[in-house]
Write a protein that holds these residues in place. Structure first.
Motif, PDB file in Angstrom:
ATOM      1  N   GLN A 276      41.624  25.535  41.273  1.00  0.00           N
ATOM      2  CA  GLN A 276      41.234  26.441  40.182  1.00  0.00           C
ATOM      3  C   GLN A 276      40.431  27.641  40.391  1.00  0.00           C
ATOM      4  OE1 GLN A 276      38.656  25.296  36.715  1.00  0.00           O
ATOM      5  NE2 GLN A 276      40.658  25.079  35.332  1.00  0.00           N
ATOM      6  N   LYS A 277      39.420  27.396  41.046  1.00  0.00           N
ATOM      7  CA  LYS A 277      38.240  28.486  41.583  1.00  0.00           C
ATOM      8  C   LYS A 277      39.193  29.394  42.191  1.00  0.00           C
ATOM      9  CE  LYS A 277      34.194  29.001  43.999  1.00  0.00           C
ATOM     10  NZ  LYS A 277      32.880  28.286  45.029  1.00  0.00           N
ATOM     11  N   ALA A 278      40.014  29.116  43.152  1.00  0.00           N
ATOM     12  CA  ALA A 278      40.646  30.180  44.011  1.00  0.00           C
ATOM     13  C   ALA A 278      41.576  31.102  43.031  1.00  0.00           C
ATOM     14  CB  ALA A 278      41.580  29.499  45.045  1.00  0.00           C
ATOM     15  N   ARG A 279      42.335  30.082  41.897  1.00  0.00           N
ATOM     16  CA  ARG A 279      43.202  30.782  41.261  1.00  0.00           C
ATOM     17  C   ARG A 279      42.254  31.824  40.128  1.00  0.00           C
ATOM     18  NH1 ARG A 279      45.219  26.540  39.228  1.00  0.00           N
ATOM     19  NH2 ARG A 279      44.004  26.471  37.284  1.00  0.00           N
ATOM     20  N   PHE A 280      41.193  31.280  39.819  1.00  0.00           N
ATOM     21  CA  PHE A 280      40.211  32.191  39.061  1.00  0.00           C
ATOM     22  C   PHE A 280      39.932  33.436  39.610  1.00  0.00           C
ATOM     23  CE2 PHE A 280      38.674  28.589  36.115  1.00  0.00           C
ATOM     24  CZ  PHE A 280      39.624  28.639  35.350  1.00  0.00           C
ATOM     25  N   LYS A 281      39.800  33.266  41.017  1.00  0.00           N
ATOM     26  CA  LYS A 281      39.174  34.624  41.979  1.00  0.00           C
ATOM     27  C   LYS A 281      40.620  35.451  42.082  1.00  0.00           C
ATOM     28  CE  LYS A 281      37.685  35.544  46.376  1.00  0.00           C
ATOM     29  NZ  LYS A 281      37.295  34.963  47.729  1.00  0.00           N
ATOM     30  N   ASN A 283      42.877  35.740  40.028  1.00  0.00           N
ATOM     31  CA  ASN A 283      43.118  36.443  38.688  1.00  0.00           C
ATOM     32  C   ASN A 283      42.112  37.480  38.331  1.00  0.00           C
ATOM     33  OD1 ASN A 283      45.172  34.691  38.271  1.00  0.00           O
ATOM     34  ND2 ASN A 283      44.220  33.118  36.803  1.00  0.00           N
ATOM     35  N   LEU A 284      40.888  37.141  38.808  1.00  0.00           N
ATOM     36  CA  LEU A 284      39.695  38.225  38.857  1.00  0.00           C
ATOM     37  C   LEU A 284      40.120  39.439  39.484  1.00  0.00           C
ATOM     38  CD1 LEU A 284      36.962  38.927  37.277  1.00  0.00           C
ATOM     39  CD2 LEU A 284      35.790  37.635  39.523  1.00  0.00           C
ATOM     40  N   GLU A 285      40.569  39.393  40.600  1.00  0.00           N
ATOM     41  CA  GLU A 285      40.708  40.491  41.440  1.00  0.00           C
ATOM     42  C   GLU A 285      41.949  41.257  40.588  1.00  0.00           C
ATOM     43  OE1 GLU A 285      41.965  38.889  45.016  1.00  0.00           O
ATOM     44  OE2 GLU A 285      39.864  38.531  45.690  1.00  0.00           O
ATOM     45  N   THR A 286      42.975  40.631  39.989  1.00  0.00           N
ATOM     46  CA  THR A 286      44.048  41.381  39.238  1.00  0.00           C
ATOM     47  C   THR A 286      43.608  41.988  38.215  1.00  0.00           C
ATOM     48  OG1 THR A 286      45.576  39.578  40.156  1.00  0.00           O
ATOM     49  CG2 THR A 286      46.268  41.024  38.160  1.00  0.00           C
ATOM     50  N   LYS A 287      42.581  41.153  37.399  1.00  0.00           N
ATOM     51  CA  LYS A 287      42.108  42.154  36.045  1.00  0.00           C
ATOM     52  C   LYS A 287      41.133  43.063  36.618  1.00  0.00           C
ATOM     53  CE  LYS A 287      42.946  38.383  33.018  1.00  0.00           C
ATOM     54  NZ  LYS A 287      42.187  37.620  31.825  1.00  0.00           N
ATOM     55  N   THR A 288      40.411  42.991  37.473  1.00  0.00           N
ATOM     56  CA  THR A 288      39.503  44.273  38.094  1.00  0.00           C
ATOM     57  C   THR A 288      40.549  45.356  38.345  1.00  0.00           C
ATOM     58  OG1 THR A 288      37.813  42.600  38.813  1.00  0.00           O
ATOM     59  CG2 THR A 288      37.596  44.887  39.692  1.00  0.00           C
ATOM     60  N   ALA A 289      41.577  44.996  38.949  1.00  0.00           N
ATOM     61  CA  ALA A 289      42.306  46.049  39.368  1.00  0.00           C
ATOM     62  C   ALA A 289      42.953  46.818  38.102  1.00  0.00           C
ATOM     63  CB  ALA A 289      43.335  45.794  40.173  1.00  0.00           C
ATOM     64  N   LEU A 290      43.441  45.933  37.104  1.00  0.00           N
ATOM     65  CA  LEU A 290      43.700  46.586  35.923  1.00  0.00           C
ATOM     66  C   LEU A 290      42.646  47.419  35.163  1.00  0.00           C
ATOM     67  CD1 LEU A 290      45.853  43.439  34.588  1.00  0.00           C
ATOM     68  CD2 LEU A 290      46.705  45.671  35.509  1.00  0.00           C
ATOM     69  N   CYS A 291      41.456  46.926  35.309  1.00  0.00           N
ATOM     70  CA  CYS A 291      40.130  47.650  34.567  1.00  0.00           C
ATOM     71  C   CYS A 291      40.116  48.966  35.408  1.00  0.00           C
ATOM     72  CB  CYS A 291      38.845  47.044  34.795  1.00  0.00           C
ATOM     73  SG  CYS A 291      38.862  45.459  33.827  1.00  0.00           S
ATOM     74  N   GLU A 292      40.305  49.162  36.567  1.00  0.00           N
ATOM     75  CA  GLU A 292      40.105  50.382  37.273  1.00  0.00           C
ATOM     76  C   GLU A 292      41.068  51.283  36.936  1.00  0.00           C
ATOM     77  OE1 GLU A 292      40.066  49.168  41.305  1.00  0.00           O
ATOM     78  OE2 GLU A 292      38.013  48.298  41.252  1.00  0.00           O
ATOM     79  N   GLY A 326      46.600  35.886  33.747  1.00  0.00           N
ATOM     80  CA  GLY A 326      45.854  34.346  33.996  1.00  0.00           C
ATOM     81  C   GLY A 326      44.300  34.273  33.604  1.00  0.00           C
ATOM     82  N   ALA A 327      43.678  33.097  33.435  1.00  0.00           N
ATOM     83  CA  ALA A 327      42.262  32.907  32.993  1.00  0.00           C
ATOM     84  C   ALA A 327      41.493  33.315  34.249  1.00  0.00           C
ATOM     85  CB  ALA A 327      42.028  31.579  32.544  1.00  0.00           C
ATOM     86  N   VAL A 328      40.270  33.478  34.044  1.00  0.00           N
ATOM     87  CA  VAL A 328      39.185  33.691  34.971  1.00  0.00           C
ATOM     88  C   VAL A 328      38.058  32.680  34.713  1.00  0.00           C
ATOM     89  CG1 VAL A 328      39.900  36.026  35.614  1.00  0.00           C
ATOM     90  CG2 VAL A 328      38.035  35.609  33.825  1.00  0.00           C
ATOM     91  N   ALA A 329      37.348  32.431  35.702  1.00  0.00           N
ATOM     92  CA  ALA A 329      35.912  31.785  35.508  1.00  0.00           C
ATOM     93  C   ALA A 329      35.268  32.033  34.332  1.00  0.00           C
ATOM     94  CB  ALA A 329      35.027  31.669  36.712  1.00  0.00           C
ATOM     95  N   ARG A 330      34.663  31.010  33.411  1.00  0.00           N
ATOM     96  CA  ARG A 330      34.110  31.348  32.379  1.00  0.00           C
ATOM     97  C   ARG A 330      32.782  32.458  32.463  1.00  0.00           C
ATOM     98  NH1 ARG A 330      32.926  26.112  28.648  1.00  0.00           N
ATOM     99  NH2 ARG A 330      35.059  26.067  28.977  1.00  0.00           N
ATOM    100  N   LYS A 331      32.175  32.271  33.584  1.00  0.00           N
ATOM    101  CA  LYS A 331      30.996  33.021  33.685  1.00  0.00           C
ATOM    102  C   LYS A 331      31.642  34.661  33.983  1.00  0.00           C
ATOM    103  CE  LYS A 331      30.912  32.621  38.820  1.00  0.00           C
ATOM    104  NZ  LYS A 331      31.205  33.724  39.098  1.00  0.00           N
ATOM    105  N   ASP A 332      32.804  34.846  34.070  1.00  0.00           N
ATOM    106  CA  ASP A 332      33.421  36.159  34.592  1.00  0.00           C
ATOM    107  C   ASP A 332      34.169  36.549  33.331  1.00  0.00           C
ATOM    108  OD1 ASP A 332      32.184  36.604  37.013  1.00  0.00           O
ATOM    109  OD2 ASP A 332      33.783  35.434  37.541  1.00  0.00           O
TER     110      ASP A 332
END
Length: 591
Positions: A276-281, A283-292, A326-332
């Protein structure tokens, strides 16, 4: 051996439950309100507290989407379909869905009050439970100090039952209180030497219960729902702690069995969370790219309605990708969502401000175009052909410089203006032999050729560029005279355009002038004379055809005049071509 419990955290399971995420994003506003209202009425605090924040996030996400849809609908109503027009953003009188938002705020406020009261009650109760359990430990210690443990065994059992029935205590005290309790219980059992039968019965009972716990833990390894298995395991550990020791010969073996089953579940649970941690990571990279990407679009300098529309489609596409990321870690989670929402909000706020200001601009454009229509209608019956022609050309120029108006007015105004222009030019062409008509057509042709020169991109090959420059010069010279007041300005612009595109322009133009003044080395033959005329006519025809579109939205009569010239040029070229072929045929026969 000491029975150290192997769990992820040494805390009470009730206070560390994993909360399942329930997705309410597909629910409508009314459905979310009904769900929230139902939870408040049911008074199921666990279910309510687990889902309240998810309900809030889903509600405001959907509220924003619904309001955006209302704004988009209002914008579409005033949007122009033509290339030169842009939508008008209409402001609703009231904020859409304000009633639903107010109702949600009231329910959420009620929930926060109830939760604060519930948490306060829980904290008081846990403090009371702590006092009770410390008292139980003291009572067991008192039994040990009496020394007559055989007579106090029933009292000891009652204290154990009371301990199990007492609820949770503050987490900060849980570990030390539990360890003190276990140590005190073992001290009591170690002193039960006189009444071995009672002790053995209790040991046997504890062994039976702990064996059952081992079997249940081993069965959990088959559960495919790793999170559910882990939760159940935590409850088993809590119950394990509530029962006393077993006979010494079984203490190590029963604990090792339970620990082994625990280890299987813990490893699966750890592997699940690593995955899950790897999947969250990812997903976070994908969402960061979308933010940019969203931030890049939000910061663009956008000048037209078409650009706003195209970029709005890109933002919508990014939002769709966000939903699928997809979801990311709760802290992010909140941080990355706030970043993406801020970029989207920035874009839509700028877009709204653009169309709000554009509405005022279009109103001013409407006023200007109506004024031009009135001027054209006042001039359309004039018989002062030259002066009025200049006036209409100036009005047409002003019309093109004015920005767009609303779609429903645009076509209506254009037809009104064109009708006035058509009436004047048709009257003039039917009733006047004024040569200035040709001068103005030449002016339009030279302006169009000037634009062609300005758009030309040199190849870098000097021979080809010289040829291109000479072709432009010959076409320019073939067009003819223009109105005298435009001559100097137009000639200066022509010379500047040539010198900008061709560094050698001045030299070549001088050479062309000298060649035109040189006496012919010999008289031209009839064939050469015809070819020279043919080349000039061909250049004229190219100019006419290249610039016929210039009058596509002007007078129908002027358009017909230009088309007649094209047809006449084509006919003359065909005639010249036939004459040249006839001469070539005669030359071949003589040879």
């Amino acid at each position: 051996m000491s029975e150290d419990i192997v769990t992820i955290n040494d805390v009470q399971p009730e206070a560390k439950n994993e909360k399942e995420y329930v997705d309410f994003s597909e629910k409508s506003l009314s459905e979310i309100l009904d769900i929230f209202s139902g939870m408040l009425e049911a008074e199921d605090h666990h279910d309510l507290y687990k889902n309240a924040e998810h309900l809030k996030a889903a509600f405001y996400k959907n509220l924003k989407k619904e309001r955006a849809a209302v704004r988009a609908s209002a914008t579409d109503d005033g949007e122009s379909s033509s290339d030169s027009e842009a939508p008008v953003s209409e402001e609703p009188r009231d904020i859409p869905f304000s009633g639903e938002e107010q109702r949600f705020k009231e329910m959420y406020s009620k929930y926060k009050i109830e939760r604060a009261e519930y948490n306060a009650r829980n904290e008081r109760q846990m403090e009371e439970n702590l006092v009770t359990k410390l008292g139980i430990i003291d009572e067991i210690k008192a039994l040990i100090e009496k020394g007559d443990v055989s007579h106090g065994f029933s009292e000891f059992r009652a204290l154990q039952q009371k301990w199990r029935e007492t609820g949770p205590i503050p987490n900060s005290r849980y570990k030390d209180v539990y360890e003190t309790y276990q140590h005190t219980v073992e001290m009591f059992y170690d002193l039960v030497s006189i009444d071995r039968d009672l002790r053995d019965i209790d040991f046997k009972k504890n062994l039976e219960v702990k064996t059952r716990f081992c079997e249940m833990a081993e069965k959990l390894a088959e559960n495919k729902n790793v999170v559910e298995a882990f939760r159940t395991l935590q409850k088993l550990h809590e119950e394990w702690k509530e029962f006393g020791p077993v006979a010494k010969e079984y203490r190590d073996s029963i604990w090792e069995r339970f620990k082994a089953a625990t280890s299987v579940i813990n490893k699966k649970y750890q592997a699940y969370f690593e995955e899950q941690k790897a999947r969250f990571k990812a997903n976070l990279e994908t969402k960061t790219a979308l933010c940019e990407k969203a931030e890049e679009i939000a910061g663009k300098a956008i000048e037209s309605a078409k650009e706003w529309s195209r970029n709005a489609e890109e933002i919508v596409s990014l939002q769709e990708q966000w939903k699928k990321a997809g979801a990311v870690a709760r802290k992010d989670s909140q941080k990355i969502y706030d970043r993406f929402r801020a970029a989207c909000n920035s874009f839509y706020d700028r877009r709204k401000a653009y169309f709000d200001s554009f509405k005022d601009e279009m109103q001013e454009n409407l006023r200007k175009k109506i004024a031009i229509c009135e001027q054209a209608e006042a001039l359309m019956d004039s018989e002062d052909w030259k002066k009025t022609t200049e006036a209409f050309i100036e009005l047409q120029k002003q019309w093109k410089e004015i920005g767009p108006v609303s779609r429903k007015k645009s076509e209506q105004l254009w037809k009104r203006f064109r009708a006035a222009c058509d009436k004047f030019f048709e009257n003039r062409n039917s009733n006047s032999d004024d040569p200035s008509v040709g001068l103005y057509l030449n002016l339009k042709s030279k302006r169009a050729l000037l634009k062609e020169i300005e758009a030309f991109v040199p190849s870098g090959n000097e021979e080809e560029d010289v040829k291109a420059m000479r072709d432009f010069a010959e076409r320019w010279n073939s067009i003819g005279y223009v109105p005298i007041k435009e001559k100097a300005k137009l000639s200066a612009a022509y010379k500047a355009a040539l010198e900008d595109k061709f560094p050698f322009a001045e030299k070549e133009l001088r050479s062309m002038r000298q060649q035109s003044r040189k006496p012919a080395a010999r008289p031209m033959s009839e064939k050469e004379r015809l070819i020279s005329i043919y080349n000039k006519k061909e250049a004229e025809l190219a100019t006419y055809e290249n610039n016929i579109g210039f009058l596509s939205q002007s007078s129908g009569a002027l358009m017909k005049h230009l088309q007649d010239q094209i047809e006449a040029s084509k006919a003359e070229l065909a005639k010249l071509e036939a004459q040249i072929k006839e001469l070539e045929k005669t030359e071949n026969t003589e040879e």
